[in-house]
Scaffold this active site. Sequence first.
Site, PDB file in Angstrom:
ATOM      1  N   HIS A  80      -1.020  13.709  -1.429  1.00 12.77           N
ATOM      2  CA  HIS A  80      -2.229  14.595  -2.003  1.00 12.77           C
ATOM      3  C   HIS A  80      -1.673  16.034  -2.129  1.00 12.77           C
ATOM      4  O   HIS A  80      -1.275  16.725  -1.316  1.00 12.77           O
ATOM      5  CB  HIS A  80      -3.571  14.726  -0.988  1.00 12.77           C
ATOM      6  CG  HIS A  80      -4.541  15.134  -1.668  1.00 12.77           C
ATOM      7  ND1 HIS A  80      -4.627  14.625  -3.540  1.00 12.77           N
ATOM      8  CD2 HIS A  80      -4.860  16.153  -1.863  1.00 12.77           C
ATOM      9  CE1 HIS A  80      -5.675  15.442  -3.849  1.00 12.77           C
ATOM     10  NE2 HIS A  80      -6.003  16.648  -2.920  1.00 12.77           N
ATOM     11  N   MET A 104      -4.047   7.503  -9.408  1.00  9.55           N
ATOM     12  CA  MET A 104      -4.846   7.702 -10.067  1.00  9.55           C
ATOM     13  C   MET A 104      -6.337   6.294  -9.371  1.00  9.55           C
ATOM     14  O   MET A 104      -7.332   6.496 -10.118  1.00  9.55           O
ATOM     15  CB  MET A 104      -4.956   7.996 -11.359  1.00  9.55           C
ATOM     16  CG  MET A 104      -4.132   9.247 -11.287  1.00  9.55           C
ATOM     17  SD  MET A 104      -4.182  10.441 -10.455  1.00  9.55           S
ATOM     18  CE  MET A 104      -5.078  11.365 -10.468  1.00  9.55           C
ATOM     19  N   ARG A 105      -6.341   5.881  -8.530  1.00 10.49           N
ATOM     20  CA  ARG A 105      -6.984   5.026  -8.435  1.00 10.49           C
ATOM     21  C   ARG A 105      -7.753   4.612  -7.112  1.00 10.49           C
ATOM     22  O   ARG A 105      -6.959   5.211  -5.930  1.00 10.49           O
ATOM     23  CB  ARG A 105      -7.467   3.382  -9.131  1.00 10.49           C
ATOM     24  CG  ARG A 105      -6.962   3.286 -10.253  1.00 10.49           C
ATOM     25  CD  ARG A 105      -7.386   1.849 -11.348  1.00 10.49           C
ATOM     26  NE  ARG A 105      -8.334   1.006 -10.999  1.00 10.49           N
ATOM     27  CZ  ARG A 105      -9.306   2.053 -11.450  1.00 10.49           C
ATOM     28  NH1 ARG A 105      -9.409   2.273 -12.613  1.00 10.49           N
ATOM     29  NH2 ARG A 105     -10.571   1.342 -11.045  1.00 10.49           N
ATOM     30  N   ASN A 127      -1.120   7.807   1.813  1.00  7.57           N
ATOM     31  CA  ASN A 127      -0.890   8.883   0.466  1.00  7.57           C
ATOM     32  C   ASN A 127      -0.206   9.683   0.317  1.00  7.57           C
ATOM     33  O   ASN A 127      -0.461  10.457   1.262  1.00  7.57           O
ATOM     34  CB  ASN A 127      -2.670   8.492  -0.184  1.00  7.57           C
ATOM     35  CG  ASN A 127      -2.518   9.556  -1.558  1.00  7.57           C
ATOM     36  OD1 ASN A 127      -2.022   9.263  -3.007  1.00  7.57           O
ATOM     37  ND2 ASN A 127      -3.588  10.328  -1.564  1.00  7.57           N
ATOM     38  N   SER A 140       7.808  11.535  -9.717  1.00  8.45           N
ATOM     39  CA  SER A 140       8.329  11.984  -8.989  1.00  8.45           C
ATOM     40  C   SER A 140       8.783  12.255  -7.754  1.00  8.45           C
ATOM     41  O   SER A 140       9.998  11.313  -7.491  1.00  8.45           O
ATOM     42  CB  SER A 140       8.760  13.721  -9.069  1.00  8.45           C
ATOM     43  OG  SER A 140       7.511  14.328  -9.239  1.00  8.45           O
ATOM     44  N   ASN A 141       8.255  11.671  -6.955  1.00 12.84           N
ATOM     45  CA  ASN A 141       7.768  11.542  -6.252  1.00 12.84           C
ATOM     46  C   ASN A 141       7.826   9.762  -5.160  1.00 12.84           C
ATOM     47  O   ASN A 141       9.075   9.485  -5.084  1.00 12.84           O
ATOM     48  CB  ASN A 141       6.152  10.975  -5.148  1.00 12.84           C
ATOM     49  CG  ASN A 141       5.760  12.777  -4.528  1.00 12.84           C
ATOM     50  OD1 ASN A 141       6.184  13.235  -3.709  1.00 12.84           O
ATOM     51  ND2 ASN A 141       5.164  12.957  -5.592  1.00 12.84           N
TER      52      ASN A 141
HETATM   53  C1  GRF Z   1       1.727  14.752  -6.348  1.00 17.02           C
HETATM   54  O1  GRF Z   1       1.051  15.724  -6.579  1.00 17.02           O
HETATM   55  C2  GRF Z   1       0.962  13.493  -5.754  1.00 17.02           C
HETATM   56  O2  GRF Z   1       0.800  14.299  -4.710  1.00 17.02           O
HETATM   57  C3  GRF Z   1      -0.182  13.144  -6.557  1.00 17.02           C
HETATM   58  O3  GRF Z   1       0.410  12.668  -7.734  1.00 17.02           O
HETATM   59  C4  GRF Z   1       1.178  13.298  -7.920  1.00 17.02           C
HETATM   60  C5  GRF Z   1       1.954  12.763  -8.302  1.00 17.02           C
HETATM   61  O4  GRF Z   1       3.159  13.016  -8.726  1.00 17.02           O
HETATM   62  N1  GRF Z   1      -1.152  11.817  -5.563  1.00 17.02           N
HETATM   63  P1  GRF Z   1       4.700  12.437  -9.209  1.00 17.02           P
HETATM   64  O5  GRF Z   1       4.128  11.439 -10.553  1.00 17.02           O
HETATM   65  O6  GRF Z   1       4.925  11.663  -7.990  1.00 17.02           O
HETATM   66  O7  GRF Z   1       5.568  13.387  -9.859  1.00 17.02           O
END
Ligand code: GRF
Length: 189
Positions: free
Chosen positions: A112, A93-94, A110, A16-17
Amino acid sequence: MTNKVKIAVFASGSGSNFAAIEEACQKGELNAEIVLMVTNKPEAYVVKRAEQAGIPVAAFQPKQFDTKEAFEEAILATLREAGAEWLILAGYMRLVGHTLLSAYPSRIVNIHPSLLPSFPGKDAIGQAVEHGVKVTGVTVHLVDEGMDTGPILAQRAVDVVDGDADQTAEAIHAIEHDLYKETLNGLFE
Ligand code: GRF
């Protein structure tokens, strides 16, 4: 408008980001162009999103390489070929290693889902709910060799919704999409 900043987005989840950044680039709300989406999870939904948006996808799985250096050297070659100037992590996730960090000094960002330094690492929203905090939030930071430890660029608080991780996650995601765009705009000015 000045020349667009060339960014590579790293993501391994739903994306989604990634989608929010892509939309902001399209609308001219972010003076950037996504030249590559890098993932270590070829089956992740973010790959579909990138393909639909016509953005090249580079999928690298660590198990295909003998060392972390070799894994990151392969990513680096693709980034250089694409001309990426900044690396934008969005649910990647790494841990980023020395090879990429030294190739992109202070140019890896990043996001978070907590108010760092509280609740670093996996499932930050679950950790916050479990801990019983009333307020959590979102942090955008530069990446260093640690787990969610680099210099903080921006933070925004979000109320925890009735100890409910799903509703809290929804509120956090909405904030993330705005905060990432605003912070990147500041960096790219
Ligand atoms: C987000 O909450 C971000 O802060 C974290 O991983 C999630 C990714 O969400 N690092 P999406 O895949 O962008 O929906």
